[in-house]
Write an enzyme that holds these catalytic residues in place. Structure first.
Site, PDB file in Angstrom:
ATOM      1  N   ASP A   1     -35.225   5.058   5.630  1.00 22.02           N
ATOM      2  CA  ASP A   1     -36.476   4.630   5.007  1.00 22.02           C
ATOM      3  C   ASP A   1     -37.579   5.532   5.541  1.00 22.02           C
ATOM      4  O   ASP A   1     -37.303   6.473   6.293  1.00 22.02           O
ATOM      5  CB  ASP A   1     -36.762   3.140   5.294  1.00 22.02           C
TER       6      ASP A   1
ATOM      7  N   HIS B   1     -39.267   6.018  -0.620  1.00 22.33           N
ATOM      8  CA  HIS B   1     -38.963   5.572   0.752  1.00 22.33           C
ATOM      9  C   HIS B   1     -38.230   6.654   1.562  1.00 22.33           C
ATOM     10  O   HIS B   1     -37.327   6.343   2.335  1.00 22.33           O
ATOM     11  CB  HIS B   1     -38.111   4.292   0.729  1.00 22.33           C
TER      12      HIS B   1
ATOM     13  N   GLU C   1     -39.385   0.844  -5.325  1.00 24.30           N
ATOM     14  CA  GLU C   1     -40.766   1.249  -5.035  1.00 24.30           C
ATOM     15  C   GLU C   1     -40.983   2.757  -5.062  1.00 24.30           C
ATOM     16  O   GLU C   1     -41.752   3.289  -4.259  1.00 24.30           O
ATOM     17  CB  GLU C   1     -41.199   0.664  -3.675  1.00 24.30           C
TER      18      GLU C   1
END
Ligand code: TNX
Length: 763
Positions: free
Chosen positions: A198, A271, A329
């Site tokens: 991440d 990410h 995202e």
């Protein structure tokens, strides 16, 4: 006269049924007392005798399930200092683990008699049978262990019963990960989703790209040097670290012995800040020259080569058929400034940046398929077109999962808010900091993975459920355990037990019984609440309450002066009897600790003193409450009076106060108005059954407050009411959450629930 005649009979019948009911309760409590297995097995038949397990008893196994035999042997030695012998196909054995390949995956049959214990199943089934057996052992020992005779026939409802762990935001060591897996296995959870990369850290060794770990795993270090942006979404400075390939092999072996599949997640295309920090050329280029936080991979040839090389090494390590590629995202708008992405869009005829995401995922899908692996990703991979063979993990609520199941793609349900264990488990102001509004275990338990919006056929694409743990605010193992347990047990029961076996009050009872095991396993599960605390609105001049706690040996520090007690306040044992004269409102605070660990639970109760009066006169009253339904985006109930109602009518029980629900972005606000008729002066309790509380006024005094989630902050009105009529009005949002529940419930002090048809009126 006829009435009178009947009375003695009725009384006799009543007392007989009362005795039968009592007997049944005692019986079921006795059964309950012994069997508190989580997840609830399909069928348990309790018997009277006991089996005794002692030192030097023999565990008999087939060669093929020797590892599972060793697992049991080690478990008993570690937790009870009980040492058993392991033998291959012995003639005499106390416990026999017998392979039965005719059984379906995961199913087992456990037979405990006075003289032996047999577990039959496939190798995974035998392991699950052992877990049920483990929960039947007395948590405190000591050996020899007495186990109640019974038979259990059991099988899982879903094949995917997952729990994730984010090791990027905070790193967790191999030993910590092993304990995480060990605890999962005790509750028959079988997919460990390892969120390995991440923005805040790359955690897996990749030989071809050493900087991923040399640099990408040391984000916290670089932040302190001022070379990485501020890690301001982390609770502290983060925790650096990574797993070598040997570490990963060790975890995989450990998981395999516990029949847990390990799902690695390599995040893309968003990410990815840690990877980009290590290899800047992977990052999304910005043609405007602006420098900002780059979390997006550039969709370049170089990036695809990088990803294929990374995934090749991941695939070499992980035997699991699925590879999680993230996909959540992604800041796809960044691509509109990237020359690479813009050129790609032109070449491929893509008009929206979401289609670049879809293109990206499809490229990776092609690669995974060539390696005989399946792709799974977060629900954003639906945007711009879902890859043909993709499995979807639905996290932004259920919509993505429902859409994917309707398209006949396999789905794992892991929706916000129910499956998000980074949310606090009680009132935010009393719990450690978390994300999002609170999610108590009851909310997790009440979740149903196969949405009503799916047909029977579509529902088959729901492979199961998963709880997620994101670690921004979770700095260490103790806190990790606090956040995940006991909520993970609700996921376990949702994932394993049949729908018919779902029973929240039995589950609540069983949950409390697990704390003995938690102590044995040194698992820092969040302690239970004092059950009967909740906000009270009352017109009584006295307040009495007994505080009880489900765990023996707990201590409580409490105050009534509005100040929260801490560990320095003097402690008392449960039960605590509170008895206070009430002229004004008071605030009760409780600080509960248990014998184990130094965890404490803070709880608060407001006792609000009010005055309510019946109306002097009424007009010609009719049964039921009047209602108005408003379709509006308005969130403030006070504004409703300025809007025209879409529908008006009368709410009669048993309509249960639910207006037909349409799931639109518009709110369905309902306003109700009328009177409560009281025939006998006395003490009453008024509550609402809605999960999303309505706002209820009695004589213009708030008796139920809409700002509350009833699981998090139960509330009730304890009112002395006179004979007559009391004006009632209320506001609520008619949505799915409340469907099937009652808007309000009135009961007498003796606990008799009154029939709303008999007390609700309107003008
Ligand atoms: C969203 S859930 C994320 C995570 C965060 C989490 C915080 C998901 C697929 N993405 O990156 O940690 O919210 O709750």
């Amino acid at each position: 006269m006829g009435h009178n005649k009947n009375i003695p009979h009725k009384k006799a019948a009543n007392s007989i049924s009362a005795i039968t009911a009592l007997l049944l309760i005692c019986l079921s409590l006795a059964v309950k007392a012994q069997f508190h297995i989580i997840p609830q097995p399909l069928k348990i038949i309790a018997k009277k005798g006991t089996f005794t397990l002692k030192n030097n008893d023999v565990i008999g196994v087939d060669e093929a399930n020797k590892t599972t035999g060793i697992y049991l042997q080690n478990y008993l030695a570690k937790n009870y200092n009980l040492h058993l012998k392991l033998r291959i196909k012995p003639t005499v054995a106390a416990i026999r683990l017998l392979i039965d390949s005719t059984r379906t995956n995961g199913s087992y049959y456990l037979n405990i008699t006075k003289t032996y214990i047999n577990i039959t199943g496939n190798s995974d089934g035998i392991f699950y049978g052992i877990q049920s057996l483990i929960q039947l052992l007395p948590a405190t020992g000591p050996a020899p262990l007495h186990i109640t005779e019974c038979t259990i026939a059991d099988e899982p409802r879903f094949e995917w019963r997952g729990l994730s762990l984010d090791v990027s935001r905070h790193f967790f060591t191999v030993d910590e990960v092993k304990k995480y897996i060990d605890m999962m296995a005790h509750y028959k959870l079988n997919v460990f989703h390892w969120h390995l990369t991440d923005d805040e850290g790359w955690r897996i060794q990749i030989d071809k790209y050493p900087k991923l770990t040399d640099i990408g795993s040391k984000i916290s270090f670089y932040e302190k040097q001022g070379k990485f942006r501020k890690l301001d979404n982390l609770i502290d400075g983060g925790r650096d670290g990574f797993y070598t390939k040997d570490d990963i092999r060790e975890v995989l072996k450990y998981a395999k012995e516990r029949f847990v599949t390990v799902l690695p997640e390599i995040e893309m295309p968003g990410h990815s800040e840690a990877a980009i920090f290590a290899y800047p050329e992977l990052g999304c280029q910005d043609s405007t020259g602006a420098t900002h936080r780059v979390r997006m991979l550039d969709p370049s040839e170089n990036t695809f080569t990088f990803m294929e090389n990374v995934l090749t090494e991941v695939i070499d390590l992980f035997p699991n058929q699925y590879i999680h590629i993230g996909g959540d995202e992604a800041e796809v708008v960044d691509w509109l400034k990237s020359p690479t992405a813009v050129a790609l869009m032109k070449k491929e005829g893509l008009t929206k940046p979401e289609q670049v995401q879809s293109y990206f995922i499809k490229q990776i899908e092609k690669f995974l398929l060539s390696k005989n692996k399946k792709l799974i990703g977060w629900d954003e991979i639906l945007q711009g077109g879902l890859a043909q063979s993709a499995t979807v993990m639905s996290w932004e609520g259920e919509a993505g999962g429902i859409a994917a199941a309707k398209m006949h793609h396999p789905v794992v349900m892991t929706p916000l808010p129910y499956m998000y264990f980074d949310a606090p488990q009680a009132n935010e102001s009393l719990e450690p900091i978390g994300w999002n509004p609170p999610v108590p275990w009851q909310m997790v338990y009440n979740y149903e993975p196969q949405s009503k919006q799916l047909s029977t056929d579509e529902a088959k694409y729901i492979m199961g459920v998963q709880g997620n743990l994101w670690a921004e605010k979770v700095p260490n193992l103790k806190h990790l355990e606090y956040m995940v347990y006991p909520r993970a047990l609700a996921v376990a029961e949702l994932g394993w037990s049949s729908k018919e076996n779902k029973n929240i009050s039995r589950f609540a009872y069983k949950l409390n019984q697990q704390y003995g095991l938690f102590k044995l396993w040194d698992l820092n599960a969040r302690l239970p609440n004092i059950a009967n605390m909740g906000d009270v609105v009352t017109n009584h001049d006295h307040y009495s309450l007994t505080l009880n706690y489900p765990l023996k040996g707990a201590k409580v520090r409490y105050s009534l002066n509005g100040k929260a007690p801490d560990s320095t306040a003097s402690a008392t044992s449960f039960p605590v009897k509170i008895n206070e004269a009430l002229t004004d409102s008071i605030k009760l605070f409780a600080y509960t600790t248990w014998t184990f660990d130094n965890q404490h639970i803070l709880q608060r109760e407001f006792i609000k003193h009010v005055m309510v009066n019946p109306v002097d006169s009424t007009g010609n009253l009719q049964p039921g409450l009047s209602y108005s339904l408003y379709k509006t985006k308005e969130l403030n109930y006070k504004k409703l009076d300025t809007i025209a109602a879409a529908v008006t009518g009368i709410l009669n029980f048993p309509q249960a106060f639910i207006i037909p629900i349409t799931n639109t972005p518009i709110n369905n606000w309902v306003k109700v108005n009328g009177y409560i008729k009281i025939n006998d002066e006395g003490d009453y309790q008024l509550t609402s059954g809605f999960e999303d509380s309505p706002l209820l006024f009695l004589d213009n005094v708030i008796v139920v407050n809409r700002e509350r989630n009833s699981y998090v902050e139960p509330q009730k009105a304890l009112l002395h009411l006179k004979k007559g009529y009391y004006a009632i009005k209320g506001y609520y949002l008619a949505d799915d959450t409340n469907s099937g529940q009652n808007l309000l419930q009135l009961q007498t002090a003796e606990g008799k629930v009154l029939d709303p048809a008999a007390y609700l009126y309107h003008l």
